[in-house]
Design an enzyme around this catalytic site. Sequence first.
Site, PDB file in Angstrom:
ATOM      1  N   GLU A 141     -44.316 -47.074 -19.714  1.00 34.60           N
ATOM      2  CA  GLU A 141     -45.706 -47.222 -20.132  1.00 34.60           C
ATOM      3  C   GLU A 141     -45.929 -48.476 -20.965  1.00 34.60           C
ATOM      4  O   GLU A 141     -46.872 -48.553 -21.758  1.00 34.60           O
ATOM      5  CB  GLU A 141     -46.147 -45.959 -20.872  1.00 34.60           C
TER       6      GLU A 141
ATOM      7  N   HIS B  16     -47.574 -44.773 -29.165  1.00 30.84           N
ATOM      8  CA  HIS B  16     -48.105 -43.803 -28.195  1.00 30.84           C
ATOM      9  C   HIS B  16     -47.338 -42.502 -28.365  1.00 30.84           C
ATOM     10  O   HIS B  16     -46.104 -42.478 -28.245  1.00 30.84           O
ATOM     11  CB  HIS B  16     -47.947 -44.331 -26.770  1.00 30.84           C
TER      12      HIS B  16
ATOM     13  N   HIS C  49     -47.385 -37.943 -27.817  1.00 35.19           N
ATOM     14  CA  HIS C  49     -47.939 -36.781 -27.135  1.00 35.19           C
ATOM     15  C   HIS C  49     -48.161 -35.685 -28.179  1.00 35.19           C
ATOM     16  O   HIS C  49     -47.916 -34.511 -27.914  1.00 35.19           O
ATOM     17  CB  HIS C  49     -46.998 -36.279 -26.043  1.00 35.19           C
TER      18      HIS C  49
ATOM     19  N   TYR D 141     -60.457 -40.849 -44.257  1.00 39.09           N
ATOM     20  CA  TYR D 141     -59.256 -41.574 -43.863  1.00 39.09           C
ATOM     21  C   TYR D 141     -59.176 -41.837 -42.361  1.00 39.09           C
ATOM     22  O   TYR D 141     -58.592 -42.832 -41.936  1.00 39.09           O
ATOM     23  CB  TYR D 141     -58.004 -40.857 -44.367  1.00 39.09           C
TER      24      TYR D 141
ATOM     25  N   HIS E 133     -53.323 -36.418 -21.855  1.00 41.91           N
ATOM     26  CA  HIS E 133     -52.056 -37.132 -22.049  1.00 41.91           C
ATOM     27  C   HIS E 133     -51.729 -37.315 -23.529  1.00 41.91           C
ATOM     28  O   HIS E 133     -50.702 -36.832 -23.984  1.00 41.91           O
ATOM     29  CB  HIS E 133     -52.147 -38.490 -21.326  1.00 41.91           C
TER      30      HIS E 133
END
Length: 209
Positions: free
Chosen positions: A73, A92, A94, A119, A159
Site C-alpha cells: 500500500e 495507516h 486498521h 484535540y 478499511h
Amino acid sequence: MTEAALRNDIARLCKSLFDRGFSVGSAGNVSVRLDDGYLITPTNSCLGFLDPARISRLDRKGHHVGGDKPSKEVFLHRAFYDTRAEARAVVHLHSTYATALSCLADTDPDDCIPPLTPYVVMRVGQVPLVPYFRPGDARGGELIRALGGRHAAVLLANHGPVVSGRDLTSTVYAAEELEETAKLLVTLRGQSLRMLDVAQVAELKATFG
C-alpha cells in the site's frame, strides 16, 4: 535526524501502536519521507516486531532500493507526499473504531470525524471518506490525489484510517487521536451529542493552525 535514528523511531513507535492494540497481526504500515526517498514498513510485517535494518527503502520515484519488500500500500503514502509538501510521515492503521466508522452506512463521507473534542480538530482536522478499493489497488492513490492535498487524514471505506503529518511522532499522535475520537463517536451513537460549534472550531484553527 539520521536515517538510522528514523529507522529506530519507526520500530519504537510501531511497537507502541501494536502493544496498545492500534494494530493487530500484520495490519497497518508506516512511512517517513527522506531527503532522497522514503522509508516504509515491509509488506506482511508485524508493527510489533520490526527490525530497523530491514525496513524498506525507496528512492524518490518509489523504486525499492533497500531492505525488505515494501508494503503493497505504498501508493497511499506517496499520494500524501505528492500532494502535501509539508508531509514527512504517514501512518495507516486498521484500528478498531476508526475502521468501524468507515463501515457504517451513515458516516458522513465529507466529514467522518465531526468536531467532538478540541484535540481532533487540532491534530487531525476534517477527515473525508475515500470510496472502497481493493487493498493493494493503486487506484487508492489516485483517489487520495484527487483530494488535492486539502486533508491531512482520510478514512478508507471498509478499511481504516490514513494520517499524514510533519514528523513521525506527531503523525502517530494524530492517528491515535483519530482512533480515540472514533471510539467516542461509536460509543455515543444514539445519544444527543454536543459538538463544538463553528466559532469554537475557528478559534482552535486560528490558535493552533
